[in-house]
Design a protein around this motif. Structure first.
Motif, PDB file in Angstrom:
ATOM      1  N   ASN A 221       0.810  -1.250   0.060  1.00 30.84           N
ATOM      2  CA  ASN A 221      -0.071  -0.068   0.005  1.00 30.84           C
ATOM      3  C   ASN A 221       0.888   1.230   0.056  1.00 30.84           C
ATOM      4  N   ILE A 268      -3.733  -4.279  -2.959  1.00 33.71           N
ATOM      5  CA  ILE A 268      -3.755  -3.218  -2.450  1.00 33.71           C
ATOM      6  C   ILE A 268      -4.955  -2.489  -2.982  1.00 33.71           C
ATOM      7  N   ILE A 271      -6.883   2.857  -3.125  1.00 32.91           N
ATOM      8  CA  ILE A 271      -6.730   3.805  -2.059  1.00 32.91           C
ATOM      9  C   ILE A 271      -7.228   5.260  -2.376  1.00 32.91           C
TER      10      ILE A 271
END
Length: 550
Positions: A221, A268, A271
């Motif tokens: 991340n 991931i 985000i």
């Protein structure tokens, strides 16, 4: 109290995040609520399947460590993803003695704010409902060494780290400007902190030395997020595709050297959908008609200069139109610096040299050489993004002596506070590329037998896409009939730093990952009771925003 007064202004965040939250007071959880969820009673229906959870080890970054509200603190650690995961494993033969490198601090050390000089240490954020928004608590603690036995640890989550830091002794020291890999959160519990960055223990090495029978790995991340949080300005922390491939492959290869070790890898998530990039909107500038008319008159010279370089210097018409500033009554785009734009300084100089503008007019154009209003509703992208940190800057005066120097309105907002369309594409491309690498590496490790479960946070039927309205168009996720929001409101699943999940958010993640483990290893595992966990905590006279003089 001058510093506290200035700092309290730093956390004035848009109230839009909190609109529509029902039953706020009922959902606020007391600070001293029991940390762990009520376990479901043992049942013969639960089974470890083909997995062995007797010594579970968690490897990762802040999400694994229990970091939330911009700090690592006791309650966050007690409800970390690793702890919640192990609590379910325990029912099917997992360890009842899951050890973390306890921080032993009620409020932790806030790594998102600048601590004042002197003895005052700022701790975790709490929610000040009068702002409404986050504010740090006054009673924080510095990061101190772990006093327990490092050889007995199960949780190797280290806040802030990238994939490469799992592999290097430099993560444990030395603490110097010449060692960007250093992490105080690893150095505090490293089995052999490095004195030279060359020799010493590594995070991954310590985790493998714990003799795991099952692992979770959530990493990568920060290889994207750090660049995004910098507003796309810090290329040094944006991992390249080649480096990511090499480093992630090395991590998996090392884990697979442990005989019979199985585990789960998590990719991931999206985000850029988190509150840190959504709480402040691109059209945050709200004006009345009189103000917008005055501003348009003030920007007439800038717009005329753009027309002049098109007519006389062959500048691109579309580019000039994109840069023009025109305000109206209501919501308006934020005026920003976009360093991807051509610098118009030389062309404005040419206008001055030709006598088209005066020296005074040329000087007035300096702040706008790479300026433009933000854009929304772009194809395949949506709105350009404003970082949460900009909430304390927008509308303030760049020059306290000049009431006409409002940042984001007259003075362009700095590039470090925004993500433009080009930067969004760059970040999303990297994120999806890294996820593809992770999946490919895991598939390679599973070529002969399935030892690793791969959990995609981007699954179309998963909680992440549901939470952000990317699958059904409705923001939020329903748990036992309760709609939980993708923000840090009392009904939200994010902590008050706008980046990390709160305890409820952690539980939602864990339940999703448990499903993947079940499917891969023929296991049957109990779910965490999401609603039994706390959401946000409210300031109780202990926040900076509540101090006298704030």
């Amino acid at each position: 109290m001058k510093y506290l007064n200035q700092l309290s202004k730093l956390f004035l965040v848009t109230a839009l995040v909190f609109v529509g939250c029902e039953g706020q007071e009922q959902s606020l959880i007391d600070d001293r609520l029991e940390d762990n969820p009520i376990q479901e009673p043992p049942s013969e229906n639960y089974s470890a399947g083909d997995a062995n959870f007797s010594n579970y080890v968690a490897i990762g970054n802040s999400l694994t460590a229990g970091y939330m509200d911009a700090a690592l603190y006791n309650d966050g650690q007690s409800n970390s993803i690793a702890v919640l995961m192990n609590s379910q494993f325990e029912i099917v033969g997992g360890t009842s003695d899951f050890n973390q490198p306890d921080i032993n601090s009620e409020n932790g050390f806030n790594t998102a704010v600048e601590n004042p000089q002197g003895s005052l240490v700022l701790g975790r954020f709490k929610l000040d409902t009068n702002i409404p928004g986050p504010s740090p608590v006054v009673g924080g603690d510095p990061i101190t060494p772990y006093s327990g036995a490092t050889s007995e640890l199960n949780n190797f989550g280290v806040p802030g780290i990238q994939v490469g830091q799992l592999l290097t002794p430099a993560a444990g020291g030395p603490n110097s400007e010449q060692n960007p890999a250093y992490s105080p959160f690893y150095a505090r519990f490293a089995s052999n902190p490095s004195a030279d960055g060359q020799n010493g223990s590594t995070i991954l090495g310590d985790a493998i030395s714990a003799g795991p029978t099952f692992f979770s790995l959530w990493i990568g991340n920060n290889d994207v997020l750090g660049f995004a949080i910098s507003g796309g300005t810090n290329d040094a922390i944006f991992t390249s595709q080649a480096d990511y491939q090499t480093r992630f492959s090395a991590v998996i290869n090392n884990l697979m050297q442990v005989p019979d070790l199985k585990g789960v890898v998590i990719d991931i998530p999206p985000i850029l959908a988190i509150p840190y990039f959504r709480a402040v909107t691109y059209d945050q500038i709200v004006l009345d008609q009189e103000t917008s008319d005055a501003l348009n008159q003030a920007f007439a010279g800038f717009n005329a200069a753009l027309d002049a370089i098109v007519a006389n210097l062959g500048h691109d018409q579309a580019d000039a139109e994109m840069r023009k500033v025109s305000y109206s009554a209501g919501a308006n785009p934020v005026l920003i610096i976009d360093d991807n734009l051509e610098d118009l300084g030389p062309k404005f100089d040419q206008l001055e040299g030709a006598g088209a503008i005066s020296a005074q007019q040329r000087a007035a154009l300096v702040p706008y050489e790479q300026a433009r209003p933000m854009m929304g509703d772009l194809p395949q992208i949506g709105d350009e993004l404003v970082l949460l940190s900009a909430g304390s800057v927008l509308g303030t005066l760049a020059d306290p002596q000049n009431p006409q120097s409002q940042i984001g309105v007259v003075v362009p907002l700095g590039d470090e506070y925004t993500l433009t369309s080009d930067e969004i594409v760059e970040i999303e491309t990297a994120r999806q590329t890294f996820n593809g690498i992770m999946q490919q590496v895991v598939q390679g490790a599973n070529a002969n037998s399935t030892r690793i479960a791969f959990h995609s946070t981007n699954a179309v039927d998963g909680a992440f896409l549901d939470l952000f309205g990317l699958s059904d168009g409705e923001l939020g996720v329903r748990v036992s009939g309760t709609l939980l929001a993708p923000d840090f409101s009392p009904n939200g699943v994010f902590s008050t730093d706008g980046i990390h999940p709160n305890s409820r958010g952690n539980a939602i993640v864990v339940n999703e990952v448990l499903k993947t483990i079940e499917e891969t290893f023929n296991a049957t595992l109990p779910a965490v009771d999401v609603l039994n966990l706390p959401s946000v905590q409210v300031c109780a006279g202990d926040c900076v925003s509540q101090q006298s003089g704030s």
